[in-house]
Design an enzyme around this catalytic site. Structure first.
Site, short mmCIF file in Angstrom:
data_model
loop_
_atom_site.label_atom_id
_atom_site.label_comp_id
_atom_site.label_asym_id
_atom_site.label_seq_id
_atom_site.Cartn_x
_atom_site.Cartn_y
_atom_site.Cartn_z
CE1 TYR A 68 -3.92 -1.93 -0.57
CE2 TYR A 68 -3.64 -3.36 0.36
CZ TYR A 68 -4.52 -2.59 -0.43
OH TYR A 68 -5.71 -3.28 -0.66
CD GLN A 101 -15.30 -0.90 -9.88
OE1 GLN A 101 -15.30 -1.50 -9.32
NE2 GLN A 101 -15.86 -0.08 -10.91
CG HIS A 119 -13.08 -0.75 -3.67
ND1 HIS A 119 -13.00 -1.88 -4.90
CD2 HIS A 119 -14.21 -1.36 -3.06
CE1 HIS A 119 -14.52 -2.23 -4.82
NE2 HIS A 119 -14.82 -2.42 -4.76
CB CYS A 130 -12.33 1.49 18.43
SG CYS A 130 -10.70 2.38 17.54
CB CYS A 150 -7.50 1.74 21.23
SG CYS A 150 -7.18 0.60 19.87
N GLY A 187 -13.68 3.03 -17.39
CA GLY A 187 -12.48 2.23 -17.17
C GLY A 187 -12.88 1.15 -15.82
P1 OAD Z 1 -9.62 -3.97 -13.42
O1 OAD Z 1 -8.03 -3.59 -13.39
O2 OAD Z 1 -9.88 -4.58 -13.34
O3 OAD Z 1 -9.76 -3.12 -15.13
C1 OAD Z 1 -9.83 -2.10 -15.55
C2 OAD Z 1 -10.06 -1.66 -17.21
O4 OAD Z 1 -10.04 -0.42 -17.42
C3 OAD Z 1 -10.53 -2.77 -17.73
O5 OAD Z 1 -11.42 -2.65 -18.20
C4 OAD Z 1 -9.02 -2.43 -19.26
O6 OAD Z 1 -9.48 -2.13 -20.70
C5 OAD Z 1 -9.89 -0.60 -18.54
N1 OAD Z 1 -9.17 0.05 -18.77
C6 OAD Z 1 -7.44 0.09 -19.40
N2 OAD Z 1 -6.81 1.88 -19.79
C7 OAD Z 1 -8.37 2.48 -19.82
C8 OAD Z 1 -8.22 3.82 -20.14
N3 OAD Z 1 -7.16 4.27 -20.66
N4 OAD Z 1 -9.45 4.38 -20.26
C9 OAD Z 1 -10.68 3.24 -19.98
N5 OAD Z 1 -10.42 2.13 -19.36
C10 OAD Z 1 -9.32 1.45 -19.27
O7 OAD Z 1 -10.36 -2.39 -12.71
P2 OAD Z 1 -12.19 -1.99 -11.86
O8 OAD Z 1 -12.32 -3.17 -13.26
O9 OAD Z 1 -11.64 -1.05 -11.22
O10 OAD Z 1 -10.80 -4.23 -5.62
O11 OAD Z 1 -11.07 -3.64 -10.42
C11 OAD Z 1 -12.11 -3.68 -9.34
C12 OAD Z 1 -12.10 -3.27 -8.80
O12 OAD Z 1 -10.67 -5.38 -8.34
C13 OAD Z 1 -10.82 -2.94 -7.39
O13 OAD Z 1 -11.46 -1.57 -7.20
C14 OAD Z 1 -10.27 -3.87 -7.04
C15 OAD Z 1 -9.55 -5.03 -7.59
O14 OAD Z 1 -9.41 -5.93 -7.24
C16 OAD Z 1 -9.98 -4.59 -5.07
O15 OAD Z 1 -9.08 -3.46 -4.32
C17 OAD Z 1 -10.97 -4.44 -3.89
#
Ligand code: OAD
Length: 238
Positions: A68, A101, A119, A130, A150, A187
């Site tokens: 992180y 997200q 998220h 806590c 704490c 995205g």
């Molecule tokens: P992903 O990494 O699963 O998907 C990213 C998406 O962005 C893909 O479909 C790409 O094709 C698209 N992409 C890439 N470049 C782009 C651009 N320039 N413009 C538009 N789209 C583009 O990410 P998320 O769907 O956000 O959760 O993932 C959801 C969750 O899964 C995250 O919040 C995280 C992850 O594991 C946790 O950590 C709980």
């Protein structure tokens, strides 16, 4: 990209009485923040089971915090891109809600007010005893952080796999998705629930769905703009 699709997306958004926006990692990709599942994505080289679950933190808090902190350093070095800026400008004049997200702060740094982070945030620490949260922007922790309340170990203030989303955020997102007559997904792979389900809910309630993603996603769209967010959003939100 057929000009007709861009026009259809722009017309739908202009006519929207209430726009629900869902952003995912792809909206920050052009800023230099890695996505999760795409090329160069985090989950291509690492396993979420080792880094983004409560069990991973219980086993090795240092490993999890270091990942992180690396992400904090990456995001700190990035700037909002034209997609974040177009959404921020829209939020000043349009009716609707942006749900993200993403745990970065690029929407806020572009000037967006009121984005809902389902998220959590890279810039929050949460007490493991806590649950108290505080803003924290350290980029290194020689000693793992302890809560001022704490003295217990703090964890990143994010949602991990297997955890519930914050109740207030989910409530706001569900309400907005049900109210929307147009939903714009930007995205996101559309693979992670419950966030992806917000768009399906909007569609089930009759909303028109626009998806912006250079790849085909799992979003159930009426109009799919197969292009990068930084190119599409200034054109459809302007
Ligand atoms: P992903 O990494 O699963 O998907 C990213 C998406 O962005 C893909 O479909 C790409 O094709 C698209 N992409 C890439 N470049 C782009 C651009 N320039 N413009 C538009 N789209 C583009 O990410 P998320 O769907 O956000 O959760 O993932 C959801 C969750 O899964 C995250 O919040 C995280 C992850 O594991 C946790 O950590 C709980």
């Amino acid at each position: 990209m057929p000009a007709l699709d861009l026009e259809a997306a722009r017309d739908a958004i202009r006519a929207a009485r209430f726009l629900f926006v869902l952003t995912g990692a792809g909206v920050s990709a052009e800023s230099g923040v890695p996505t999760f599942r795409g090329a160069g994505g985090y989950w291509r080289e690492r396993s979420f089971q080792d880094l983004a679950t409560p069990g991973a933190f219980a086993r090795d808090p240092r490993l999890v915090w270091d990942w992180y902190l690396e992400r904090r350093r990456t995001v700190r070095a990035c700037e909002p891109n034209p997609a974040h800026r177009a959404l921020a400008a829209w939020s000043e004049r349009g009716a609707g809600l942006l749900v993200t997200q993403n745990v970065d702060d690029l929407h806020e740094r572009a000037g967006h007010r009121g984005a809902v982070h389902v998220h959590g945030s890279l810039w929050r620490n949460r007490c493991t005893a806590c649950g108290a949260e505080r803003d924290h922007d350290a980029l290194e922790y020689p000693e793992l952080p302890r809560s001022p309340c704490c003295g217990a170990l703090e964890r990143p203030g994010v949602v991990w796999f297997g955890e519930a989303l914050p109740a207030a955020a989910i409530h706001a997102a569900l309400e907005a998705a049900q109210r929307a007559d147009v939903a714009l997904a930007v995205g996101t792979s559309g693979l992670v629930q419950p966030a992806a389900g917000f768009v399906q809910l909007a569609r089930d309630r009759g909303a028109r769905i626009v998806d912006v993603n250079p790849e085909r996603s799992g979003i159930p769209a009426h109009v799919s703009l197969l292009m990068p967010a930084g190119e599409a959003l200034p054109r459809i939100l302007g």
